[in-house]
Motif scaffolding. Sequence first.
Motif, PDB file in Angstrom:
ATOM      1  N   SER A 206      -7.844  -1.630   6.709  1.00  0.00           N
ATOM      2  CA  SER A 206      -8.497  -0.233   6.850  1.00  0.00           C
ATOM      3  C   SER A 206      -9.983  -0.179   6.482  1.00  0.00           C
ATOM      4  CB  SER A 206      -8.037   0.315   6.211  1.00  0.00           C
ATOM      5  OG  SER A 206      -7.993   0.519   4.947  1.00  0.00           O
ATOM      6  N   VAL A 207     -10.456  -1.279   5.445  1.00  0.00           N
ATOM      7  CA  VAL A 207     -11.878  -1.152   4.774  1.00  0.00           C
ATOM      8  C   VAL A 207     -12.444  -1.990   5.748  1.00  0.00           C
ATOM      9  CG1 VAL A 207     -10.799   0.412   2.758  1.00  0.00           C
ATOM     10  CG2 VAL A 207     -11.351  -2.334   2.426  1.00  0.00           C
ATOM     11  N   TYR A 208     -12.792  -3.028   6.246  1.00  0.00           N
ATOM     12  CA  TYR A 208     -13.542  -3.840   6.899  1.00  0.00           C
ATOM     13  C   TYR A 208     -13.500  -4.016   8.301  1.00  0.00           C
ATOM     14  CZ  TYR A 208     -13.938  -5.344   1.213  1.00  0.00           C
ATOM     15  OH  TYR A 208     -13.742  -5.716   0.825  1.00  0.00           O
TER      16      TYR A 208
ATOM     17  N   LEU B 294       0.924  -0.970   0.054  1.00  0.00           N
ATOM     18  CA  LEU B 294       0.065  -0.090   0.560  1.00  0.00           C
ATOM     19  C   LEU B 294       0.836   1.193  -0.086  1.00  0.00           C
ATOM     20  CD1 LEU B 294      -2.908  -0.592   3.001  1.00  0.00           C
ATOM     21  CD2 LEU B 294      -2.435  -1.085   0.009  1.00  0.00           C
TER      22      LEU B 294
ATOM     23  N   HIS C 199      -3.800  -4.390  -7.009  1.00  0.00           N
ATOM     24  CA  HIS C 199      -3.846  -5.501  -6.795  1.00  0.00           C
ATOM     25  C   HIS C 199      -2.818  -6.801  -7.304  1.00  0.00           C
ATOM     26  CE1 HIS C 199      -7.827  -6.101  -4.759  1.00  0.00           C
ATOM     27  NE2 HIS C 199      -7.983  -4.803  -6.300  1.00  0.00           N
TER      28      HIS C 199
ATOM     29  N   TYR D   9      -2.825 -10.110   3.449  1.00  0.00           N
ATOM     30  CA  TYR D   9      -3.866  -9.732   3.257  1.00  0.00           C
ATOM     31  C   TYR D   9      -4.956  -9.150   3.954  1.00  0.00           C
ATOM     32  CZ  TYR D   9      -3.138 -11.346  -1.789  1.00  0.00           C
ATOM     33  OH  TYR D   9      -2.633 -10.744  -3.402  1.00  0.00           O
TER      34      TYR D   9
ATOM     35  N   PHE E  74      -5.892  -5.418   3.619  1.00  0.00           N
ATOM     36  CA  PHE E  74      -7.114  -4.032   3.728  1.00  0.00           C
ATOM     37  C   PHE E  74      -8.271  -4.192   5.298  1.00  0.00           C
ATOM     38  CE2 PHE E  74      -6.625  -6.682   0.017  1.00  0.00           C
ATOM     39  CZ  PHE E  74      -6.661  -5.601  -0.917  1.00  0.00           C
TER      40      PHE E  74
ATOM     41  N   PHE F  39     -11.559  -8.436  -2.721  1.00  0.00           N
ATOM     42  CA  PHE F  39     -11.600  -7.390  -1.510  1.00  0.00           C
ATOM     43  C   PHE F  39     -11.361  -5.993  -2.588  1.00  0.00           C
ATOM     44  CE2 PHE F  39      -8.390 -10.368   0.253  1.00  0.00           C
ATOM     45  CZ  PHE F  39      -8.991 -10.379   1.131  1.00  0.00           C
TER      46      PHE F  39
ATOM     47  N   ARG G 281     -13.856  -3.661  -2.181  1.00  0.00           N
ATOM     48  CA  ARG G 281     -14.200  -2.326  -1.160  1.00  0.00           C
ATOM     49  C   ARG G 281     -12.938  -1.775  -1.549  1.00  0.00           C
ATOM     50  NH1 ARG G 281     -17.001  -2.830   4.753  1.00  0.00           N
ATOM     51  NH2 ARG G 281     -18.846  -4.274   3.244  1.00  0.00           N
ATOM     52  N   LYS G 282     -11.982  -1.704  -1.274  1.00  0.00           N
ATOM     53  CA  LYS G 282     -11.205  -0.860  -0.838  1.00  0.00           C
ATOM     54  C   LYS G 282     -10.631  -0.238  -2.943  1.00  0.00           C
ATOM     55  CE  LYS G 282      -6.862  -0.034   0.505  1.00  0.00           C
ATOM     56  NZ  LYS G 282      -6.662   1.023   1.709  1.00  0.00           N
ATOM     57  N   ARG G 283     -11.461  -0.570  -3.546  1.00  0.00           N
ATOM     58  CA  ARG G 283     -11.193   0.206  -5.111  1.00  0.00           C
ATOM     59  C   ARG G 283     -10.046  -0.002  -5.980  1.00  0.00           C
ATOM     60  NH1 ARG G 283     -16.257   1.811  -5.463  1.00  0.00           N
ATOM     61  NH2 ARG G 283     -17.694   2.516  -3.980  1.00  0.00           N
ATOM     62  N   LEU G 284      -9.283  -0.516  -5.717  1.00  0.00           N
ATOM     63  CA  LEU G 284      -8.341  -1.044  -6.362  1.00  0.00           C
ATOM     64  C   LEU G 284      -8.312  -1.176  -7.429  1.00  0.00           C
ATOM     65  CD1 LEU G 284      -5.491  -2.282  -3.387  1.00  0.00           C
ATOM     66  CD2 LEU G 284      -5.956   0.084  -4.585  1.00  0.00           C
TER      67      LEU G 284
END
Length: 252
Positions: free
Chosen positions: A216-218, A67, A157, A210, A214, A147, A149-152
Amino acid sequence: MKSPICLNCNEATERNYCSNCGQKTDTHRINFKHFLVHDILHGVWHMEKGILFTMKEALTRPGKAALDYISGKRIKYYNVFYLTVLLVGLQLFLANYYEHLQTIYFPEKLEETEKIAQKNYAFLSDYGKILILSLIPLFAFNSFIVFRRKRLNLSEHFIISGMVFLGVMIITLVSTILSFLDFLENFSTIALIIDRSTPVILLLFISYGYYKAFQSVYSKSGLFLRVIVFDILLLFLLLLISFFLIILTKSL
């Protein structure tokens, strides 16, 4: 001595680096001392420093490091994919040498499976790097699906999967090196334990990478379930690939 004009692109300069092309403004005429100290030793040191830093990050915080790289913090990192290719090559070399030592130390164990081993070795010699590196897009597509929701995007990825996979290769390489304990008297049990525990360690490491990438978003429970889904999909696809390879090697 600093030059007021960049010697590479002729852009006017004010600080240590050209704002147009990035070349240092403090340039020297090349002599033997400068060539030896700066171009060789300094260059090799920075390359090795980047490699060691990237390996440390991939092993201790793969998700967070990926990240950071995606967000633009890239100057300290060596190219993850180049480094992975180097480790894959070293891994295949050590695996080949391990098999060679087996023929010397344990010839009786290899008599029954010698033909199968020869086929497998020939296949891996030709396609080993491609097969191992193909796991990176496998990781990336799985994480892109699970994953979201992270909008990557998919390329981002790939960065995460590349960093995690680099950590996987480091652990695998260490495990392979320790497996040579099998050829030392009174250490074969340790080598067996390492061999049996490595797949579990790898799965936990991948899950950890992983999870950290991720978190921070779940929610914790939601992310835990998604990591399990990711692991199940990954194991399922690996089983399919293994089944395909078994059929392919038998047909050779």
